[in-house]
Design a protein around this motif. Structure first.
Motif, PDB file in Angstrom:
ATOM      1  N   PHE A 118      -6.144  -3.545  -6.933  1.00  0.00           N
ATOM      2  CA  PHE A 118      -5.929  -4.409  -7.747  1.00  0.00           C
ATOM      3  C   PHE A 118      -5.365  -3.984  -9.080  1.00  0.00           C
ATOM      4  N   LEU A 119      -5.781  -3.006  -9.515  1.00  0.00           N
ATOM      5  CA  LEU A 119      -5.235  -2.403 -10.781  1.00  0.00           C
ATOM      6  C   LEU A 119      -3.661  -2.261 -10.512  1.00  0.00           C
ATOM      7  N   ARG A 120      -2.950  -1.483  -9.284  1.00  0.00           N
ATOM      8  CA  ARG A 120      -1.741  -1.313  -9.292  1.00  0.00           C
ATOM      9  C   ARG A 120      -1.251  -2.751  -9.087  1.00  0.00           C
ATOM     10  N   TRP A 121      -1.538  -3.574  -8.548  1.00  0.00           N
ATOM     11  CA  TRP A 121      -1.016  -4.880  -8.403  1.00  0.00           C
ATOM     12  C   TRP A 121      -0.912  -5.555 -10.081  1.00  0.00           C
ATOM     13  N   ASP A 122      -1.994  -5.434 -10.704  1.00  0.00           N
ATOM     14  CA  ASP A 122      -2.052  -6.198 -12.039  1.00  0.00           C
ATOM     15  C   ASP A 122      -1.038  -5.401 -12.896  1.00  0.00           C
ATOM     16  N   MET A 125       2.439  -6.498 -12.022  1.00  0.00           N
ATOM     17  CA  MET A 125       2.490  -7.991 -12.299  1.00  0.00           C
ATOM     18  C   MET A 125       2.747  -7.955 -13.859  1.00  0.00           C
ATOM     19  N   HIS A 126       2.465  -7.113 -14.767  1.00  0.00           N
ATOM     20  CA  HIS A 126       2.446  -7.015 -16.090  1.00  0.00           C
ATOM     21  C   HIS A 126       3.586  -6.147 -16.779  1.00  0.00           C
ATOM     22  N   GLY A 127       4.414  -5.242 -15.736  1.00  0.00           N
ATOM     23  CA  GLY A 127       5.273  -4.646 -16.245  1.00  0.00           C
ATOM     24  C   GLY A 127       4.684  -3.177 -16.955  1.00  0.00           C
ATOM     25  N   ARG A 128       3.426  -2.827 -16.617  1.00  0.00           N
ATOM     26  CA  ARG A 128       2.915  -1.813 -17.013  1.00  0.00           C
ATOM     27  C   ARG A 128       3.081  -0.625 -16.083  1.00  0.00           C
TER      28      ARG A 128
END
Length: 136
Positions: A118-122, A125-128
């Motif tokens: 989830f953290l990788r996906w998030d 998605m937010h360009g971090r």
């Protein structure tokens, strides 16, 4: 939270199936095992979602550690207490208790993997950039 909810539901189904289909637990045993298993997995998820880094190298506060261990011990001990019958609980056989502990450990691992995903996906998605290391 959807991803964690799906993992939690999967492990609930595994617990239910094990108790109902494999063990054919009596209603009181099923109820008791469900109480203990549910509480243990809820305590486990607290350790996972409290940090963005891996839960095992990231030490929780002393208070959280104490309360988590104390609540887990209490959850395991309640079915053996003299007042357990008041709640409809019965002592759990050790094979069932061992199964609940195994399910909890597997749930911890699955939740940790889910958090990592989830953290990788998030972050994508937010360009971090993705990093599970602690920020200083």
């Amino acid at each position: 939270m959807v991803s964690f909810g799906l993992v939690s539901s999967l492990f609930d189904f595994v617990t239910f199936a094990g108790l109902a289909l494999l063990i054919k637990a009596a209603p009181a045993t099923f109820q008791t095992a469900r109480f203990v298993g549910s509480l243990l997995t809820e305590l486990a998820i607290v350790l996972i979602v409290r940090t963005r880094s891996c839960f095992w190298p990231s030490k929780p506060s002393r208070l959280l550690s104490f309360l988590t261990v104390a609540t887990a011990v209490l959850a395991i001990a309640i079915p053996y207490a003299p007042f357990a019958g008041y709640f409809g609980f019965v002592p759990l056989p050790w094979p069932i208790m061992t199964g609940l502990l195994l399910i909890t450990v597997l749930y911890l691992m699955a939740s940790e993997i889910t958090e990592h995903w989830f953290l990788r996906w998030d972050n994508r998605m937010h360009g971090r950039s993705y990093s599970r290391a602690k920020k200083k």
